[in-house]
Design a protein around this motif. Structure first.
Motif, PDB file in Angstrom:
ATOM      1  N   THR A   2      37.534 122.343 -41.211  1.00 44.24           N
ATOM      2  CA  THR A   2      38.799 122.119 -40.536  1.00 44.24           C
ATOM      3  C   THR A   2      39.776 123.241 -40.845  1.00 44.24           C
ATOM      4  N   ALA A   3      40.411 123.749 -39.797  1.00 36.07           N
ATOM      5  CA  ALA A   3      41.353 124.844 -39.995  1.00 36.07           C
ATOM      6  C   ALA A   3      42.599 124.342 -40.696  1.00 36.07           C
ATOM      7  N   ALA A   4      43.089 125.125 -41.649  1.00 38.22           N
ATOM      8  CA  ALA A   4      44.332 124.778 -42.329  1.00 38.22           C
ATOM      9  C   ALA A   4      45.492 124.987 -41.363  1.00 38.22           C
ATOM     10  N   PRO A   5      46.508 124.119 -41.392  1.00 36.73           N
ATOM     11  CA  PRO A   5      47.668 124.291 -40.512  1.00 36.73           C
ATOM     12  C   PRO A   5      48.338 125.643 -40.728  1.00 36.73           C
ATOM     13  N   HIS A   6      48.770 126.230 -39.632  1.00 39.86           N
ATOM     14  CA  HIS A   6      49.407 127.546 -39.663  1.00 39.86           C
ATOM     15  C   HIS A   6      50.915 127.351 -39.496  1.00 39.86           C
ATOM     16  N   ILE A   7      51.674 127.712 -40.515  1.00 40.04           N
ATOM     17  CA  ILE A   7      53.126 127.514 -40.529  1.00 40.04           C
ATOM     18  C   ILE A   7      53.831 128.849 -40.321  1.00 40.04           C
ATOM     19  N   LEU A   8      54.827 128.852 -39.438  1.00 41.43           N
ATOM     20  CA  LEU A   8      55.640 130.047 -39.212  1.00 41.43           C
ATOM     21  C   LEU A   8      57.029 129.831 -39.819  1.00 41.43           C
ATOM     22  N   ILE A   9      57.404 130.692 -40.764  1.00 42.22           N
ATOM     23  CA  ILE A   9      58.715 130.617 -41.401  1.00 42.22           C
ATOM     24  C   ILE A   9      59.633 131.632 -40.723  1.00 42.22           C
ATOM     25  N   VAL A  10      60.738 131.153 -40.152  1.00 43.16           N
ATOM     26  CA  VAL A  10      61.696 132.037 -39.498  1.00 43.16           C
ATOM     27  C   VAL A  10      62.998 131.977 -40.285  1.00 43.16           C
ATOM     28  N   ASP A  11      63.262 133.016 -41.066  1.00 40.40           N
ATOM     29  CA  ASP A  11      64.448 133.064 -41.924  1.00 40.40           C
ATOM     30  C   ASP A  11      64.770 134.527 -42.185  1.00 40.40           C
ATOM     31  N   ASP A  12      66.052 134.888 -42.141  1.00 38.23           N
ATOM     32  CA  ASP A  12      66.421 136.291 -42.317  1.00 38.23           C
ATOM     33  C   ASP A  12      66.515 136.712 -43.778  1.00 38.23           C
ATOM     34  N   HIS A  13      66.361 135.775 -44.704  1.00 33.08           N
ATOM     35  CA  HIS A  13      66.393 136.112 -46.126  1.00 33.08           C
ATOM     36  C   HIS A  13      64.968 136.299 -46.649  1.00 33.08           C
ATOM     37  N   ARG A  14      64.651 137.516 -47.066  1.00 32.84           N
ATOM     38  CA  ARG A  14      63.292 137.802 -47.521  1.00 32.84           C
ATOM     39  C   ARG A  14      62.913 136.960 -48.725  1.00 32.84           C
ATOM     40  N   GLU A  15      63.857 136.749 -49.635  1.00 34.09           N
ATOM     41  CA  GLU A  15      63.557 135.976 -50.840  1.00 34.09           C
ATOM     42  C   GLU A  15      63.120 134.555 -50.481  1.00 34.09           C
TER      43      GLU A  15
END
Length: 238
Positions: A2-15
């Motif tokens: 089973t493929a692991a869920p792919h999460i996209l993080i959209v945030d302008d702070h690199r940290e």
């Protein structure tokens, strides 16, 4: 597998992107990141995303606007992230179509629990809600999406395996773009294979034998050395 869920993080702070990425990868998720709306759309065009963590305060197009835009044609789950904790912000985010809302600062345990809860709620749908093409035409071919058939201009139907159809669909939806093996695995198979799985090369070879006039000198699916493949034919949608 089973493929692991792919999460996209959209945030302008690199940290924050780095911190959240490490926490999610540790829990077995696949992660991509983007600093703004433009980068977000680029990732989404090249990958299959299961859930988006979307910051409210972004440079340029803000999170609420991006959420509204996403909801116009996509059912991908969205969790809004923001430093603002007022109820009005939460309500507006949810009214724009967000599935959940988490104010900063937050703990990784709570974030992961929220992600898993949202993913459990209903079946993921990242396909357009409207104007979905029924056919794609390219070169001398017509790809019938509903019937999952490839038809030549003389009426001959060429059978495709499930893997071949999914790979060809990934190509025709993204013509004239370089797609590496990881992206093609993600788009065509939901990443249910190893990063180093060479089956994409095998599937491309099989597709070339079916759609190219001369598979030894391909003109439709070209190899980009060190990069992957690109679908060079002009594609029309019907």
């Amino acid at each position: 597998m089973t493929a692991a869920p792919h999460i996209l993080i959209v945030d302008d702070h690199r940290e924050i992107r780095d911190l959240v990425s490490r926490a999610l990868v540790k829990e077995g998720f696949r992660v991509s990141t983007a600093a703004d709306g433009r980068a977000m759309r680029k990732v989404m065009a090249d990958s299959r995303i299961d859930l988006i963590l979307l910051d409210l305060m972004l440079p340029g197009e803000d999170g609420l606007s991006l959420c509204r835009s996403l909801r116009a044609d996509s059912g991908i789950p969205i969790i809004m992230l923001t430093a603002k904790g007022e109820e009005i912000d939460r309500v507006v985010g949810l009214e724009m179509g967000a599935d959940d809302y988490l104010p900063k600062p937050f703990g990784s345990r709570e974030l992961i629990a929220r992600i898993r809860a949202v993913l459990r709620r209903g079946q993921r749908s990242d396909q357009p809600k409207a104007d979905k093409p029924v056919h794609y035409r390219f070169d001398r071919w017509r790809l019938d999406i509903a019937a999952r058939e490839l038809v030549r201009d003389d009426g001959v139907t060429v059978p495709l395996s499930t893997g071949e159809f999914d790979l060809l669909l990934a190509f025709v939806e993204r013509p004239q773009r370089v797609l590496n093996r990881d992206q093609l695995l993600d788009l065509a198979r939901g990443r249910a294979a190893s990063t180093f799985d060479r089956s994409i090369d095998t599937q491309v070879s099989r597709l070339r034998k079916k759609i190219e006039r001369d598979p030894a000198d391909p003109k439709i699916i070209k190899t980009v050395w060190g990069g992957g493949y690109t679908f060079t034919a002009a594609v029309s949608r019907e």
